[in-house]
Design an enzyme around this catalytic site. Structure first.
Site, PDB file in Angstrom:
ATOM      1  N   GLU A  33      24.149 -88.723   6.592  1.00 43.29           N
ATOM      2  CA  GLU A  33      23.980 -89.081   8.125  1.00 43.29           C
ATOM      3  C   GLU A  33      23.029 -89.984   8.397  1.00 43.29           C
ATOM      4  O   GLU A  33      22.355 -90.532   7.523  1.00 43.29           O
ATOM      5  CB  GLU A  33      23.683 -87.471   8.571  1.00 43.29           C
ATOM      6  CG  GLU A  33      23.559 -87.605  10.150  1.00 43.29           C
ATOM      7  CD  GLU A  33      24.658 -87.796  10.947  1.00 43.29           C
ATOM      8  OE1 GLU A  33      25.448 -89.213  10.823  1.00 43.29           O
ATOM      9  OE2 GLU A  33      25.015 -87.206  11.663  1.00 43.29           O
ATOM     10  N   HIS A  37      30.720 -81.464   8.151  1.00 46.60           N
ATOM     11  CA  HIS A  37      30.066 -80.185   7.361  1.00 46.60           C
ATOM     12  C   HIS A  37      30.107 -79.036   8.401  1.00 46.60           C
ATOM     13  O   HIS A  37      30.276 -79.059   9.657  1.00 46.60           O
ATOM     14  CB  HIS A  37      28.746 -80.568   6.849  1.00 46.60           C
ATOM     15  CG  HIS A  37      27.688 -80.999   7.896  1.00 46.60           C
ATOM     16  ND1 HIS A  37      26.904 -79.936   8.781  1.00 46.60           N
ATOM     17  CD2 HIS A  37      27.359 -82.028   8.617  1.00 46.60           C
ATOM     18  CE1 HIS A  37      26.185 -80.484   9.566  1.00 46.60           C
ATOM     19  NE2 HIS A  37      26.466 -81.976   9.586  1.00 46.60           N
TER      20      HIS A  37
END
Length: 176
Positions: free
Chosen positions: A80, A8
């Site tokens: 994550e 990202h």
């Protein structure tokens, strides 16, 4: 099959704190990085786009989905690592050696790297087959490292924000 593994774009917390599962948006730089990911993959034969459901990953994948007209699919297994009690804490105040201290032992209230690897490999095993084309997966630092470590081509991969690594997965029985 060719895999494009993207991290990202930048958020306000990157490099400063243990972001983990915090649902932070992209900064202006992160938005530019997301556009850069789309440009880097322009003209590719993309057949699937996957992302973590955290907004920073979705925002990074969105320009590519818009450019290709493909649906953007999310999967929570691409989130994550859960930093548990360290979530949101400044990195300068709390040293953390994940690969040494938390390879198999979870962070208090969070996960170990082995647990992250297990869930990302579960995603990999469930990935719908694609007859022709390439797959884009937009994830995070540790998720991408663990996935690449299991199916990648052997390079030392330390993903920076807004980056893409492309590779042909290593297919082996023991990986699945």
């Amino acid at each position: 099959m060719l895999i494009h593994l993207a991290r990202h774009g930048e958020t306000a917390g990157n490099g400063r704190c243990y972001v983990g599962r915090q649902d932070l948006p992209l900064t202006a730089i992160g938005e530019a990085q997301a556009e850069g990911v789309a440009r880097a993959l322009a003209g590719r034969r993309i057949g699937q786009i996957w992302a973590s459901p955290l907004q920073r990953a979705v925002q990074t994948a969105a320009p590519l989905a818009q450019a290709t007209g493909l649906p953007l699919r999310t999967d929570p297994r691409l989130m994550e690592i859960d930093f548990g009690i360290l979530e949101g804490r400044p990195k300068g105040k709390q040293s953390l050696s994940l690969r040494k201290a938390h390879a198999t032992t979870p962070i208090d209230g969070g996960e170990s790297l082995a647990q992250v690897t297990e869930r990302v490999m579960d995603f990999w095993r469930d990935l719908p087959p694609i007859a022709d084309g390439e797959v884009v997966i937009v994830g995070h630092y540790w998720v991408n490292r663990m996935l690449f470590g299991r199916i990648g081509d052997g390079r030392d991969y330390r993903p920076v924000t807004g980056s893409v690594v492309s590779f042909t997965p290593i297919w082996a029985e023991n990986l699945l």
